[in-house]
Design an enzyme around this catalytic site. Structure first.
Site, PDB file in Angstrom:
ATOM      1  N   SER A  10       0.837  -1.206   0.000  1.00  0.00           N
ATOM      2  CA  SER A  10       0.000   0.000   0.000  1.00  0.00           C
ATOM      3  C   SER A  10       0.864   1.243   0.000  1.00  0.00           C
ATOM      4  O   SER A  10       1.951   1.264   0.588  1.00  0.00           O
ATOM      5  CB  SER A  10      -0.873  -0.018   1.255  1.00  0.00           C
ATOM      6  OG  SER A  10      -1.486   1.230   1.443  1.00  0.00           O
TER       7      SER A  10
ATOM      8  N   TYR B 294      -2.540  -1.621  10.787  1.00  0.00           N
ATOM      9  CA  TYR B 294      -2.744  -2.084   9.410  1.00  0.00           C
ATOM     10  C   TYR B 294      -1.545  -1.679   8.545  1.00  0.00           C
ATOM     11  O   TYR B 294      -0.952  -2.514   7.855  1.00  0.00           O
ATOM     12  CB  TYR B 294      -4.038  -1.500   8.822  1.00  0.00           C
ATOM     13  CG  TYR B 294      -4.035  -1.483   7.316  1.00  0.00           C
ATOM     14  CD1 TYR B 294      -4.267  -2.646   6.595  1.00  0.00           C
ATOM     15  CD2 TYR B 294      -3.743  -0.311   6.610  1.00  0.00           C
ATOM     16  CE1 TYR B 294      -4.220  -2.643   5.209  1.00  0.00           C
ATOM     17  CE2 TYR B 294      -3.697  -0.295   5.229  1.00  0.00           C
ATOM     18  CZ  TYR B 294      -3.938  -1.464   4.527  1.00  0.00           C
ATOM     19  OH  TYR B 294      -3.873  -1.462   3.164  1.00  0.00           O
TER      20      TYR B 294
ATOM     21  N   LYS C 290       1.751  -3.905   6.558  1.00  0.00           N
ATOM     22  CA  LYS C 290       2.237  -3.830   5.174  1.00  0.00           C
ATOM     23  C   LYS C 290       3.762  -3.625   5.157  1.00  0.00           C
ATOM     24  O   LYS C 290       4.494  -4.242   4.381  1.00  0.00           O
ATOM     25  CB  LYS C 290       1.534  -2.701   4.413  1.00  0.00           C
ATOM     26  CG  LYS C 290       0.047  -2.949   4.200  1.00  0.00           C
ATOM     27  CD  LYS C 290      -0.207  -4.201   3.372  1.00  0.00           C
ATOM     28  CE  LYS C 290      -1.670  -4.566   3.251  1.00  0.00           C
ATOM     29  NZ  LYS C 290      -1.905  -5.881   2.667  1.00  0.00           N
TER      30      LYS C 290
HETATM   31  C1  UD1 Z   1      -6.718   4.157   3.537  1.00  0.00           C
HETATM   32  C2  UD1 Z   1      -5.289   3.758   3.663  1.00  0.00           C
HETATM   33  C3  UD1 Z   1      -4.920   2.723   2.659  1.00  0.00           C
HETATM   34  C4  UD1 Z   1      -5.840   1.548   2.771  1.00  0.00           C
HETATM   35  C5  UD1 Z   1      -7.239   2.039   2.525  1.00  0.00           C
HETATM   36  C6  UD1 Z   1      -8.208   0.875   2.620  1.00  0.00           C
HETATM   37  C7  UD1 Z   1      -3.741   5.475   4.386  1.00  0.00           C
HETATM   38  C8  UD1 Z   1      -2.918   6.666   3.975  1.00  0.00           C
HETATM   39  N1  UD1 Z   1      -4.437   4.920   3.427  1.00  0.00           N
HETATM   40  O1  UD1 Z   1      -6.811   4.967   2.391  1.00  0.00           O
HETATM   41  O2  UD1 Z   1      -3.617   2.281   2.876  1.00  0.00           O
HETATM   42  O3  UD1 Z   1      -5.473   0.576   1.844  1.00  0.00           O
HETATM   43  O4  UD1 Z   1      -7.576   3.035   3.507  1.00  0.00           O
HETATM   44  O5  UD1 Z   1      -8.875   0.778   3.803  1.00  0.00           O
HETATM   45  O6  UD1 Z   1      -3.746   5.053   5.516  1.00  0.00           O
HETATM   46  N2  UD1 Z   1     -13.068  10.578   3.156  1.00  0.00           N
HETATM   47  C9  UD1 Z   1     -14.094  11.465   3.470  1.00  0.00           C
HETATM   48  N3  UD1 Z   1     -15.256  10.948   3.954  1.00  0.00           N
HETATM   49  C10 UD1 Z   1     -15.460   9.602   4.131  1.00  0.00           C
HETATM   50  C11 UD1 Z   1     -14.408   8.706   3.803  1.00  0.00           C
HETATM   51  C12 UD1 Z   1     -13.219   9.223   3.323  1.00  0.00           C
HETATM   52  O7  UD1 Z   1     -13.959  12.674   3.327  1.00  0.00           O
HETATM   53  O8  UD1 Z   1     -16.534   9.214   4.590  1.00  0.00           O
HETATM   54  C13 UD1 Z   1     -11.803  11.112   2.628  1.00  0.00           C
HETATM   55  C14 UD1 Z   1     -10.592  10.766   3.478  1.00  0.00           C
HETATM   56  O9  UD1 Z   1     -10.415  11.707   4.479  1.00  0.00           O
HETATM   57  C15 UD1 Z   1      -9.491  10.760   2.418  1.00  0.00           C
HETATM   58  C16 UD1 Z   1     -10.198  10.297   1.150  1.00  0.00           C
HETATM   59  O10 UD1 Z   1     -11.586  10.514   1.388  1.00  0.00           O
HETATM   60  O11 UD1 Z   1      -9.025  12.062   2.214  1.00  0.00           O
HETATM   61  C17 UD1 Z   1      -9.965   8.822   0.856  1.00  0.00           C
HETATM   62  O12 UD1 Z   1     -10.273   8.076   2.019  1.00  0.00           O
HETATM   63  P1  UD1 Z   1     -10.344   6.481   2.027  1.00  0.00           P
HETATM   64  O13 UD1 Z   1     -11.186   6.029   0.903  1.00  0.00           O
HETATM   65  O14 UD1 Z   1     -10.743   6.066   3.408  1.00  0.00           O
HETATM   66  O15 UD1 Z   1      -8.879   6.017   1.714  1.00  0.00           O
HETATM   67  P2  UD1 Z   1      -7.498   6.390   2.421  1.00  0.00           P
HETATM   68  O16 UD1 Z   1      -7.702   6.840   3.820  1.00  0.00           O
HETATM   69  O17 UD1 Z   1      -6.742   7.266   1.506  1.00  0.00           O
END
Ligand code: UD1
Length: 341
Positions: free
Chosen positions: A125, A150, A154
């Protein structure tokens, strides 16, 4: 080639099984169904016309894992997806994550040595980079202290693989995924989040279809053009294809070293609001969302330098953000029409 896909009933695993079958490979799946549904195997068959062999057991169990390898010969490569992946849950249940993610990998590696299975593709990841200082981030960027158990699994897994590769007889490729979203164009397979989704894309589609009331956008005070956090979203089918070329690279003796790591992203960063706007544009729907505070542990921005993967693997992500969000929506609609998944 005969390829074992662990976690092949899951989200990325199922899409990879289809791409392996499309490329003419024979696929065996091992899955414990801890975060997946066996019905997915029938969906795979509907897409490819081939039902993969599936065995349901836990790779944490060395005896069962060894038993599998005593019964299946001629496996040329393993694509190891089987692992837990929820960041928040890993903070609450670290031992569950360390046990499952690490013990399964150790058992797989031990069996590779014992039964002479030479090639491993490992699901890593971009989380290993933390918040990189230089963007786009290259594979040479320093691995930073993990923000969650988690993420730590990795990092540790990459180290376990490296140490094992050094003992000879095994080649490996770690694919460092950025943010996989979207679903197969048939809308027969896709992401199946259990309970309330943590990730952005399933939360968007579940909000749009009415399962969730409102999407919370975590923070609009980041140092980005619209203030929301930036990620490198990649279509899951593009990601699946990267696994096919990775395993073929090793089998065809094209690896430059015995353990290689590749970024698997598009190279483009999109903000949370840009993802929402793409979803609204492609579906014609208005999404109910509000801005809330930052989520603990989130990085501000990360996107891949994909030059190494593009040049060395001869692979490039092809699908646009709009194709990703539309396919995710088509999958959510199909899911909503089905009671069996
Ligand atoms: C995270 C992990 C990644 C993991 C993945 C799967 C990190 C940097 N990344 O990705 O390694 O494989 O989860 O579980 O730790 N967001 C919102 N509202 C929501 C959900 C998300 O605004 O309800 C935003 C988050 O703040 C982020 C973006 O959307 O900025 C992507 O979030 P998400 O899909 O959860 O993925 P990551 O956190 O990038």
């Amino acid at each position: 080639m005969k390829i074992l896909v662990t976690g092949g009933v899951g989200y990325i695993g199922s899409h990879t099984v289809v791409e392996l079958q499309n490329a003419g490979h024979e696929v065996l799946i091992v899955d414990n169904l801890s975060n997946s549904n066996i019905e997915v195997v029938n969906q795979i068959e509907k897409i490819s016309g081939i039902k993969p062999l599936v065995e349901i057991f836990d790779l944490e169990d060395l005896l069962l894992t060894r038993d599998f390898f005593t019964r299946h010969h001629g496996i040329e490569g393993i694509i190891h997806f089987a692992a837990f992946k929820a960041v928040g849950e890993s903070v609450e249940h670290p031992l569950k994550y360390y046990r499952n993610n690490l013990v399964s990998l150790i058992n797989i590696l031990a069996c590779m040595k014992e039964f002479n299975v030479p090639n491993l593709v490992f699901s890593s990841s971009c989380t290993v980079y933390g918040q990189p200082e230089i963007l786009p981030v290259t594979e040479d960027a320093p691995v930073q202290k993990a923000m969650s158990p988690y993420g730590n699994t990795k990092q540790i897994s990459e180290e376990i693989i490296l140490d094992t590769v050094h003992t000879g007889g095994i080649k490996a490729i770690a694919l460092r995924y950025f943010n996989p979203i979207g679903a197969h164009e048939s809308a027969l397979i896709g992401e199946l989040p259990l309970g309330v989704p943590n990730n952005l894309m399933p939360f968007i589609t579940q909000t749009a279809i009415g399962i969730r009331k409102e999407l919370s956008v975590f923070g609009n005070d980041y140092n980005t053009p619209d203030g929301t956090a930036i990620r490198d979203y990649i279509h899951v089918v593009d990601l699946a294809k990267a696994h096919v070329v990775a395993v073929e690279r090793m089998v065809n003796q094209r690896s430059k070293s015995d353990f290689e790591m590749f970024n698997v992203g598009t190279g483009n960063g999109f903000s949370v609001l840009e993802v929402i706007h793409s979803f609204e544009r492609t579906t014609g729907m208005k999404l109910n969302y509000k801005i809330v505070g930052r989520r603990a542990g989130d990085v501000e921005k990360v996107y891949a330098d994909t030059k190494f993967a593009n040049e060395e693997l001869g692979w490039k992500a092809e699908k646009s953000l709009d194709e990703m969000t539309l396919s995710a929506w088509n999958w959510e609609k199909a899911l909503n029409n089905k009671s069996n998944l």
